[in-house]
Write a protein that holds these residues in place. Sequence first.
Motif, mmCIF file in Angstrom:
data_model
loop_
_atom_site.group_PDB
_atom_site.id
_atom_site.type_symbol
_atom_site.label_atom_id
_atom_site.label_comp_id
_atom_site.label_asym_id
_atom_site.label_seq_id
_atom_site.Cartn_x
_atom_site.Cartn_y
_atom_site.Cartn_z
ATOM 1 N N SER A 179 0.843 -1.189 0.000
ATOM 2 C CA SER A 179 0.000 0.000 0.000
ATOM 3 C C SER A 179 0.883 1.246 0.000
ATOM 4 O O SER A 179 2.026 1.213 0.466
ATOM 5 C CB SER A 179 -0.915 0.004 1.224
ATOM 6 N N PRO A 180 0.393 2.379 -0.533
ATOM 7 C CA PRO A 180 1.214 3.595 -0.607
ATOM 8 C C PRO A 180 1.767 4.047 0.744
ATOM 9 O O PRO A 180 2.939 4.420 0.851
ATOM 10 C CB PRO A 180 0.245 4.629 -1.188
ATOM 11 N N GLY A 181 0.936 4.000 1.793
ATOM 12 C CA GLY A 181 1.406 4.430 3.105
ATOM 13 C C GLY A 181 2.521 3.554 3.634
ATOM 14 O O GLY A 181 3.485 4.045 4.247
ATOM 15 N N GLU A 182 2.414 2.244 3.423
ATOM 16 C CA GLU A 182 3.442 1.322 3.892
ATOM 17 C C GLU A 182 4.723 1.474 3.080
ATOM 18 O O GLU A 182 5.834 1.474 3.632
ATOM 19 C CB GLU A 182 2.928 -0.117 3.799
ATOM 20 N N LEU A 183 4.593 1.634 1.778
ATOM 21 C CA LEU A 183 5.771 1.817 0.936
ATOM 22 C C LEU A 183 6.499 3.109 1.301
ATOM 23 O O LEU A 183 7.734 3.159 1.289
ATOM 24 C CB LEU A 183 5.374 1.809 -0.539
ATOM 25 N N GLU A 184 5.735 4.167 1.585
ATOM 26 C CA GLU A 184 6.368 5.432 1.971
ATOM 27 C C GLU A 184 7.165 5.260 3.251
ATOM 28 O O GLU A 184 8.331 5.693 3.343
ATOM 29 C CB GLU A 184 5.306 6.496 2.166
#
Length: 271
Positions: A259-264
Amino acid sequence: PPATATPRWEGHAAVLAGNVAFGALTGGVLRVLRGGSFTDGLLRGALGGTVTYAAKRIVVQRFAGAGLLGGEVNAVGVSIVRNAADGVPAFSRLYRPVGPLPVRARLTLAGGGGVRFEPRLDLSEALWLADGVFASGLQLDVGESVSSGAPVFQATGRWLDDADHRTRGYAVSRAIFLGDPALYESATAPPAVVAAHERVHVLQQDFVLTAWSDPLAGAALASVRPGQWVSRYVAVDVLGWVPGMMSRLSYGADGRDHSPGELEARFLTGP
């Protein structure tokens, strides 16, 4: 690193662009819903998104107080986005956490150069704080909480369970829970990296609360008198569950790491 590895500067450019875009769209869309200018909300929201990126760069640092300082910088960025959405001057109001306490403060520039201070209870964080205090096998780390600007609980002799799997740590409603480091000796990331990773999630959650949940809850509660009182003294995180649900629907229980938040968070705490 291997020759095919993506340069770090490209990753930071992508993370910056994502924060700018999210801030811009938040400011623009909510400004339109209030009958204002999409362009004005978009441009000022982009500025706020730039500041939130800088805040995330700060919270992943290893010096004492990095989380607290990054949280204050993040509050400036999110406040710019919120003010853009509301159509008020960018620095007329500051929405900020009060250290690791479950309290949100709204500072408003009043007439004559004064500042009006309005504290409100962060209901979701307060509930998780109470859960951590009374749960067995969890210890409130006061020093780390002050340094992180968020409640930090350290497990002793136990794993942490995050829905479908065991995890070294997680952040929920701006509170951080860390597993016992002794049980993760084979893991590659040291405890300090795990804690920094979760501090990024705290800032992500703070954005959702301040820019989306709080104003939407306020609008819904304003129609009834008891609701007006609640909105004045309590910050209600009505959308706090949305990012996690969206990740599960989009990536499944085993794919939420993409997910974008986890990747960030993973990129910012990476080498």
